[in-house]
Design a protein around this motif. Sequence first.
Motif, mmCIF file in Angstrom:
data_model
loop_
_atom_site.group_PDB
_atom_site.id
_atom_site.type_symbol
_atom_site.label_atom_id
_atom_site.label_comp_id
_atom_site.label_asym_id
_atom_site.label_seq_id
_atom_site.Cartn_x
_atom_site.Cartn_y
_atom_site.Cartn_z
ATOM 1 N N VAL A 111 42.131 28.399 40.190
ATOM 2 C CA VAL A 111 41.456 28.654 38.921
ATOM 3 C C VAL A 111 39.976 28.381 39.129
ATOM 4 C CG1 VAL A 111 43.452 28.153 37.459
ATOM 5 C CG2 VAL A 111 41.869 26.322 38.032
ATOM 6 N N GLY A 112 39.158 29.079 38.386
ATOM 7 C CA GLY A 112 37.722 28.887 38.538
ATOM 8 C C GLY A 112 36.965 29.615 37.457
ATOM 9 N N THR A 113 35.695 29.815 37.711
ATOM 10 C CA THR A 113 34.841 30.500 36.759
ATOM 11 C C THR A 113 34.052 31.586 37.475
ATOM 12 O OG1 THR A 113 33.052 28.912 37.098
ATOM 13 C CG2 THR A 113 34.582 28.453 35.284
ATOM 14 N N SER A 114 33.488 32.467 36.680
ATOM 15 C CA SER A 114 32.667 33.542 37.223
ATOM 16 C C SER A 114 31.657 33.957 36.168
ATOM 17 C CB SER A 114 33.553 34.731 37.599
ATOM 18 O OG SER A 114 32.757 35.813 38.027
ATOM 19 N N SER A 115 30.618 34.604 36.627
ATOM 20 C CA SER A 115 29.618 35.140 35.698
ATOM 21 C C SER A 115 29.980 36.539 35.247
ATOM 22 C CB SER A 115 28.240 35.154 36.356
ATOM 23 O OG SER A 115 27.860 33.841 36.675
ATOM 24 N N GLY A 116 30.981 37.126 35.863
ATOM 25 C CA GLY A 116 31.390 38.434 35.403
ATOM 26 C C GLY A 116 32.326 39.141 36.343
ATOM 27 N N MET A 117 32.925 40.168 35.789
ATOM 28 C CA MET A 117 33.760 41.101 36.526
ATOM 29 C C MET A 117 33.701 42.409 35.766
ATOM 30 S SD MET A 117 37.510 39.402 35.527
ATOM 31 C CE MET A 117 38.081 39.627 37.142
ATOM 32 N N VAL A 118 34.269 43.460 36.321
ATOM 33 C CA VAL A 118 34.166 44.768 35.706
ATOM 34 C C VAL A 118 34.512 44.669 34.216
ATOM 35 C CG1 VAL A 118 36.515 45.472 36.278
ATOM 36 C CG2 VAL A 118 34.771 47.200 35.963
ATOM 37 N N GLY A 119 33.641 45.174 33.393
ATOM 38 C CA GLY A 119 33.882 45.174 31.954
ATOM 39 C C GLY A 119 33.205 44.063 31.193
ATOM 40 N N LYS A 120 32.758 43.002 31.863
ATOM 41 C CA LYS A 120 32.144 41.888 31.146
ATOM 42 C C LYS A 120 31.294 41.054 32.087
ATOM 43 C CE LYS A 120 32.116 39.387 27.291
ATOM 44 N NZ LYS A 120 31.642 39.933 26.041
ATOM 45 N N PHE A 121 30.017 40.920 31.751
ATOM 46 C CA PHE A 121 29.118 40.034 32.480
ATOM 47 C C PHE A 121 28.482 39.106 31.468
ATOM 48 C CE2 PHE A 121 29.899 43.369 35.402
ATOM 49 C CZ PHE A 121 29.937 42.731 36.624
ATOM 50 N N VAL A 122 28.507 37.807 31.776
ATOM 51 C CA VAL A 122 28.085 36.780 30.831
ATOM 52 C C VAL A 122 27.203 35.764 31.556
ATOM 53 C CG1 VAL A 122 30.138 37.056 29.375
ATOM 54 C CG2 VAL A 122 30.212 35.478 31.296
ATOM 55 N N GLU A 123 26.921 34.667 30.876
ATOM 56 C CA GLU A 123 26.116 33.613 31.489
ATOM 57 C C GLU A 123 26.842 33.023 32.695
ATOM 58 O OE1 GLU A 123 28.954 31.510 28.826
ATOM 59 O OE2 GLU A 123 27.747 33.299 28.592
ATOM 60 N N LYS A 124 26.124 32.240 33.461
ATOM 61 C CA LYS A 124 26.681 31.621 34.672
ATOM 62 C C LYS A 124 27.981 30.888 34.324
ATOM 63 C CE LYS A 124 25.178 28.464 38.385
ATOM 64 N NZ LYS A 124 26.437 28.042 38.785
ATOM 65 N N ASP A 125 29.037 31.210 35.070
ATOM 66 C CA ASP A 125 30.348 30.577 34.904
ATOM 67 C C ASP A 125 30.922 30.735 33.493
ATOM 68 O OD1 ASP A 125 30.215 29.755 37.566
ATOM 69 O OD2 ASP A 125 29.199 27.889 37.018
ATOM 70 N N GLY A 126 30.641 31.848 32.852
ATOM 71 C CA GLY A 126 31.099 32.076 31.478
ATOM 72 C C GLY A 126 32.534 32.565 31.345
ATOM 73 N N LEU A 127 33.130 33.036 32.438
ATOM 74 C CA LEU A 127 34.514 33.515 32.398
ATOM 75 C C LEU A 127 35.441 32.523 33.090
ATOM 76 C CD1 LEU A 127 34.228 37.284 33.467
ATOM 77 C CD2 LEU A 127 34.483 36.368 31.157
ATOM 78 N N ALA A 128 36.605 32.331 32.512
ATOM 79 C CA ALA A 128 37.678 31.602 33.196
ATOM 80 C C ALA A 128 38.408 32.631 34.044
ATOM 81 C CB ALA A 128 38.628 30.984 32.179
ATOM 82 N N VAL A 129 38.661 32.297 35.310
ATOM 83 C CA VAL A 129 39.305 33.240 36.226
ATOM 84 C C VAL A 129 40.527 32.589 36.862
ATOM 85 C CG1 VAL A 129 39.014 34.645 38.298
ATOM 86 C CG2 VAL A 129 37.108 34.391 36.703
ATOM 87 N N LEU A 130 41.662 33.276 36.739
ATOM 88 C CA LEU A 130 42.885 32.851 37.426
ATOM 89 C C LEU A 130 43.058 33.741 38.637
ATOM 90 C CD1 LEU A 130 43.448 31.649 34.573
ATOM 91 C CD2 LEU A 130 45.844 32.145 35.017
ATOM 92 N N THR A 131 43.173 33.157 39.796
ATOM 93 C CA THR A 131 43.483 33.894 41.023
ATOM 94 C C THR A 131 44.971 33.676 41.259
ATOM 95 O OG1 THR A 131 41.267 33.518 41.889
ATOM 96 C CG2 THR A 131 42.963 34.138 43.484
ATOM 97 N N TRP A 132 45.706 34.786 41.395
ATOM 98 C CA TRP A 132 47.156 34.672 41.512
ATOM 99 C C TRP A 132 47.728 35.801 42.354
ATOM 100 C CZ3 TRP A 132 50.312 38.179 38.476
ATOM 101 C CH2 TRP A 132 49.594 38.984 37.586
ATOM 102 N N SER A 133 48.960 35.597 42.809
ATOM 103 C CA SER A 133 49.641 36.586 43.647
ATOM 104 C C SER A 133 50.458 37.518 42.779
ATOM 105 C CB SER A 133 50.567 35.891 44.644
ATOM 106 O OG SER A 133 49.822 35.090 45.520
ATOM 107 N N LEU A 134 50.145 38.784 42.876
ATOM 108 C CA LEU A 134 50.886 39.836 42.190
ATOM 109 C C LEU A 134 51.620 40.596 43.290
ATOM 110 C CD1 LEU A 134 51.576 41.473 39.664
ATOM 111 C CD2 LEU A 134 49.450 42.723 39.966
ATOM 112 N N GLY A 135 52.831 40.143 43.597
ATOM 113 C CA GLY A 135 53.521 40.686 44.762
ATOM 114 C C GLY A 135 52.749 40.280 46.004
ATOM 115 N N SER A 136 52.382 41.260 46.818
ATOM 116 C CA SER A 136 51.629 40.964 48.047
ATOM 117 C C SER A 136 50.117 41.082 47.840
ATOM 118 C CB SER A 136 52.072 41.915 49.159
ATOM 119 O OG SER A 136 51.783 43.250 48.788
#
Length: 167
Positions: A111-136
């Motif tokens: 788990v972590g944060t990001s300033s953006g990804m496709v569709g939304k860019f915000v202030e530094k570390d404004g998004l909560a991001v879950l990194t997870w395995s979707l199959g392989s």
Amino acid sequence: MDQLTTVLVTVILIAVIFALLRRGWTTRVRRQSGIAAPAEPPAGIEEREPRLVVPGMYVSTTETGAPLERIAAHGLGVRARATALVLDDGVLFDRQGAPALFVPAADVVAVGTSSGMVGKFVEKDGLAVLTWSLGSTVVDTGFRTQRAEDKQRLLAAVEAIVPAPHS
């Protein structure tokens, strides 16, 4: 007559643009058909007491390392208002106008944060991001909490349900 021609050309041009956008989206879905479908939410999930409920915006799911490449397959690329519910066995993103997305706790890599990804860019570390395995495929799911103070609570709650790595 000149105005009518202008209006017709404009309408035709808009229709062509929308047709091309739709074609691009369906091509992306077809190209990503090898990506595994997300797990179904467990039966009776709506009757369980969540550890945490956080309203916000489901931004998108992308392949890890490619924050500008939205995964369109299985409805994962649909941005929507959502509520993140942290349960003992995973995280449920209850999206308005799109299927709910369940991420099993055992599949969460980080788990972590990001300033953006496709569709939304915000202030530094404004998004909560879950990194997870979707199959392989390892993916990142971005969520923008409605209130900034909820972001750290969400990340902490998800970290608390992730099983310890096996040694």
